[in-house]
Design an enzyme around this catalytic site. Sequence first.
Site, mmCIF file in Angstrom:
data_model
loop_
_atom_site.group_PDB
_atom_site.id
_atom_site.type_symbol
_atom_site.label_atom_id
_atom_site.label_comp_id
_atom_site.label_asym_id
_atom_site.label_seq_id
_atom_site.Cartn_x
_atom_site.Cartn_y
_atom_site.Cartn_z
ATOM 1 C CB ALA A 12 9.964 -102.581 -17.492
ATOM 2 N N GLY A 13 6.781 -102.828 -19.387
ATOM 3 C CA GLY A 13 6.301 -102.751 -20.768
ATOM 4 C C GLY A 13 5.577 -101.456 -21.076
ATOM 5 N N GLY A 16 3.561 -100.673 -17.655
ATOM 6 C CA GLY A 16 4.395 -100.479 -16.460
ATOM 7 C C GLY A 16 5.331 -99.294 -16.598
ATOM 8 C CG ASN A 93 3.644 -110.398 -21.065
ATOM 9 O OD1 ASN A 93 4.226 -110.275 -19.990
ATOM 10 N ND2 ASN A 93 4.070 -111.201 -22.001
ATOM 11 C CB SER A 133 -2.021 -107.313 -15.865
ATOM 12 O OG SER A 133 -0.625 -107.273 -15.757
ATOM 13 C CD GLU A 163 -3.192 -96.812 -16.976
ATOM 14 O OE1 GLU A 163 -2.865 -96.754 -15.785
ATOM 15 O OE2 GLU A 163 -3.799 -95.878 -17.547
ATOM 16 C CE LYS A 223 -7.918 -102.047 -20.068
ATOM 17 N NZ LYS A 223 -7.655 -100.793 -20.743
ATOM 18 C CB CYS A 279 -5.703 -104.051 -25.270
ATOM 19 S SG CYS A 279 -4.245 -103.703 -24.280
ATOM 20 C CD GLN A 281 -7.502 -110.892 -32.333
ATOM 21 O OE1 GLN A 281 -7.694 -110.190 -33.309
ATOM 22 N NE2 GLN A 281 -6.790 -112.003 -32.389
ATOM 23 N NE ARG A 349 2.156 -105.456 -27.451
ATOM 24 C CZ ARG A 349 2.121 -105.221 -26.137
ATOM 25 N NH1 ARG A 349 2.248 -106.231 -25.291
ATOM 26 N NH2 ARG A 349 1.962 -103.998 -25.672
HETATM 27 N N1 LIG Z 1 -0.551 -101.848 -23.938
HETATM 28 C C1 LIG Z 1 -1.630 -101.181 -23.600
HETATM 29 O O1 LIG Z 1 -2.024 -100.203 -24.238
HETATM 30 C C2 LIG Z 1 -2.417 -101.569 -22.375
HETATM 31 C C3 LIG Z 1 -3.374 -100.695 -21.881
HETATM 32 C C4 LIG Z 1 -4.080 -101.049 -20.742
HETATM 33 C C5 LIG Z 1 -3.829 -102.268 -20.137
HETATM 34 N N2 LIG Z 1 -2.899 -103.126 -20.660
HETATM 35 C C6 LIG Z 1 -2.651 -104.386 -19.957
HETATM 36 O O2 LIG Z 1 -1.454 -104.243 -19.191
HETATM 37 C C7 LIG Z 1 -0.744 -105.469 -19.138
HETATM 38 C C8 LIG Z 1 0.677 -105.261 -19.626
HETATM 39 O O3 LIG Z 1 0.614 -104.836 -20.983
HETATM 40 P P1 LIG Z 1 1.882 -104.266 -21.727
HETATM 41 O O4 LIG Z 1 1.408 -103.780 -23.047
HETATM 42 O O5 LIG Z 1 2.633 -103.351 -20.827
HETATM 43 O O6 LIG Z 1 2.738 -105.630 -21.914
HETATM 44 P P2 LIG Z 1 4.269 -105.778 -22.308
HETATM 45 O O7 LIG Z 1 4.398 -107.109 -22.939
HETATM 46 O O8 LIG Z 1 4.727 -104.549 -23.054
HETATM 47 O O9 LIG Z 1 5.049 -105.771 -20.910
HETATM 48 C C9 LIG Z 1 4.965 -106.787 -19.975
HETATM 49 C C10 LIG Z 1 6.335 -106.995 -19.368
HETATM 50 O O10 LIG Z 1 6.219 -107.906 -18.263
HETATM 51 C C11 LIG Z 1 7.416 -108.643 -18.179
HETATM 52 N N3 LIG Z 1 7.224 -109.849 -17.363
HETATM 53 C C12 LIG Z 1 6.455 -110.927 -17.621
HETATM 54 N N4 LIG Z 1 6.503 -111.796 -16.612
HETATM 55 C C13 LIG Z 1 7.329 -111.274 -15.678
HETATM 56 C C14 LIG Z 1 7.782 -111.704 -14.406
HETATM 57 N N5 LIG Z 1 7.371 -112.857 -13.871
HETATM 58 N N6 LIG Z 1 8.634 -110.912 -13.724
HETATM 59 C C15 LIG Z 1 9.050 -109.736 -14.242
HETATM 60 N N7 LIG Z 1 8.650 -109.265 -15.444
HETATM 61 C C16 LIG Z 1 7.800 -110.030 -16.153
HETATM 62 C C17 LIG Z 1 7.760 -108.955 -19.618
HETATM 63 O O11 LIG Z 1 9.129 -109.268 -19.775
HETATM 64 C C18 LIG Z 1 7.358 -107.630 -20.310
HETATM 65 O O12 LIG Z 1 8.465 -106.755 -20.460
HETATM 66 C C19 LIG Z 1 -1.548 -106.464 -19.958
HETATM 67 O O13 LIG Z 1 -2.400 -107.177 -19.104
HETATM 68 C C20 LIG Z 1 -2.386 -105.557 -20.849
HETATM 69 O O14 LIG Z 1 -3.586 -106.161 -21.227
HETATM 70 C C21 LIG Z 1 -2.182 -102.784 -21.752
#
Ligand SMILES: NC(=O)c1ccc[n+]([C@@H]2O[C@H](COP(=O)([O-])OP(=O)(O)OC[C@H]3O[C@@H](n4cnc5c(N)ncnc54)[C@H](O)[C@@H]3O)[C@@H](O)[C@H]2O)c1
Length: 465
Positions: A12-13, A16, A93, A133, A163, A223, A279, A281, A349
């Site tokens: 739920a980051g 998500g 993540n 992810s 994404e 990606k 992302c 780096q 981050r």
């Molecule tokens: N942030 C961005 O702008 C962006 C854009 C495109 C893609 N991404 C990719 O998307 C993915 C997620 O990025 P994010 O920024 O949302 O990360 P984030 O750290 O904000 O969220 C990830 C969430 O997953 C949860 N989690 C981890 N393991 C778990 C498990 N086993 N069960 C349930 N929950 C679990 C964590 O507690 C965390 O809240 C990464 O691979 C990232 O590279 C991110």
Amino acid sequence: MTIIKNICCIGAGYVGGPTMAIIAQKCPDIKVTVVDINEKRIAAWNDEDVENIPIYEPGLSEIVKEARGRNLFFSTDVDAAIDKADMIFISVNTPTKTYGIGKGMAADLKFIELCARQIARVAKNDKIVVEKSTLPVRTAEALKNILDNTGNGVNFQILSNPEFLAEGTAVQDLLNPDRVLIGGGIDTEKGKSAVDALVDVYAQWIPKAQILTTNLWSSELSKLTANAFLAQRISSINAMSEICEKTGADVDEVAKAVGMDSRIGPKFLKSSVGFGGSCFQKDILNLVYISKSFGLNEVADYWEQVIIMNDHQKRRFAEKIVKTLYNTVSGKKIAFLGWAFKKDTNDTRESAAIHVADYLLNEHAEIVVYDPKVSKERIYADLEALGSHSSEEIRDRVKVVSTAVEACKDAHAVAILTEWDEFKDLDWKAVYDDMLKPAFLFDGRRLLDKTELKKVGFEVFVIGN
Ligand SMILES: NC(=O)c1ccc[n+]([C@@H]2O[C@H](COP(=O)([O-])OP(=O)(O)OC[C@H]3O[C@@H](n4cnc5c(N)ncnc54)[C@H](O)[C@@H]3O)[C@@H](O)[C@H]2O)c1
């Protein structure tokens, strides 16, 4: 074809949360449950006051308000959500490994693997598992292996659906994406049907011509490629910024002239103190690692240079502050305007601000930070995570305040680290009057009008002139 009625998203980051909020808003017939092991995060998503949801994105709280409780749910019960879902997005993540083989470079896939094992254990009927992810190319193979070998004999189809949203504009990017990419096993009937099922979800608000389907590996690699290209443009213009400073050229003028070439285009040509975010780096390091593991050393070196340039830019900015302040910032107060890695997000981050602050702390500076969306505890945690200064020292020498004007009072210098719009509207004359003289201003984002600031009395340094 499978009609999707129930979606579960693990994680739920920043991806998500917003992604599922939009799917729920646009597909009222689909029940969407976002699950996470982080109880605090889920509690914040469920906070009665939608302004308290854990991720700040313009427009997001309104969408959550509309869909939450109707067909959008946030929960810590991961098993139950997996059990009920037809389609499971994995949006956890995938940070850079900090230990063992590939330390500092490879993606740490332990969270992904845990999800796969949990899905395999819980699933009692066929599921479509979607990689949301960002993952190394060919991860779907490993996922499939785990699911098939540890599962209960049900059929799993793996899709890659990376994404492309950018933080700060996530809602608009999700509502109106340049494209949606879906990779799958399109050479089998079941694979094709899974791809079609996901296409149908997105087709509820995105024209089909913008929904690209490819094989799994192309999707996974696209990606990483997109992020590498975007980051490379920033490092390229930042490399030019240093030449500009030596030669009297102006980097914005150069960027404009170059960007008007339709083969190049104007976007991502803004010079700055360096890119941040979770992302760029990590994804480039991942690409470097993959290249090295295939023995493609020239390819690895080529992409690694993008990171080297970015680190150089952050260090160069910090060095400029020290040099300008007569080669010492010991005991001097430096105001930081902005801590988030970019405007309109509370995500810090890999923010350039963290590294610049660390460098200045090494030089015994006193830092006062103001950021409109980042909490004090987040700022301390970011500095503590670097490990170069003790928690006591950080809390003693870094202060966090609640207005920009307060941060700048009695400061020797102001550094702009995030391009928040509100900094453009500051009463810079009042700020100048409150500062120690000479009042130095370091614009790490090329946000302000240099000529106007000089008229006020500031000594101004702007990256790339
Ligand atoms: N942030 C961005 O702008 C962006 C854009 C495109 C893609 N991404 C990719 O998307 C993915 C997620 O990025 P994010 O920024 O949302 O990360 P984030 O750290 O904000 O969220 C990830 C969430 O997953 C949860 N989690 C981890 N393991 C778990 C498990 N086993 N069960 C349930 N929950 C679990 C964590 O507690 C965390 O809240 C990464 O691979 C990232 O590279 C991110």
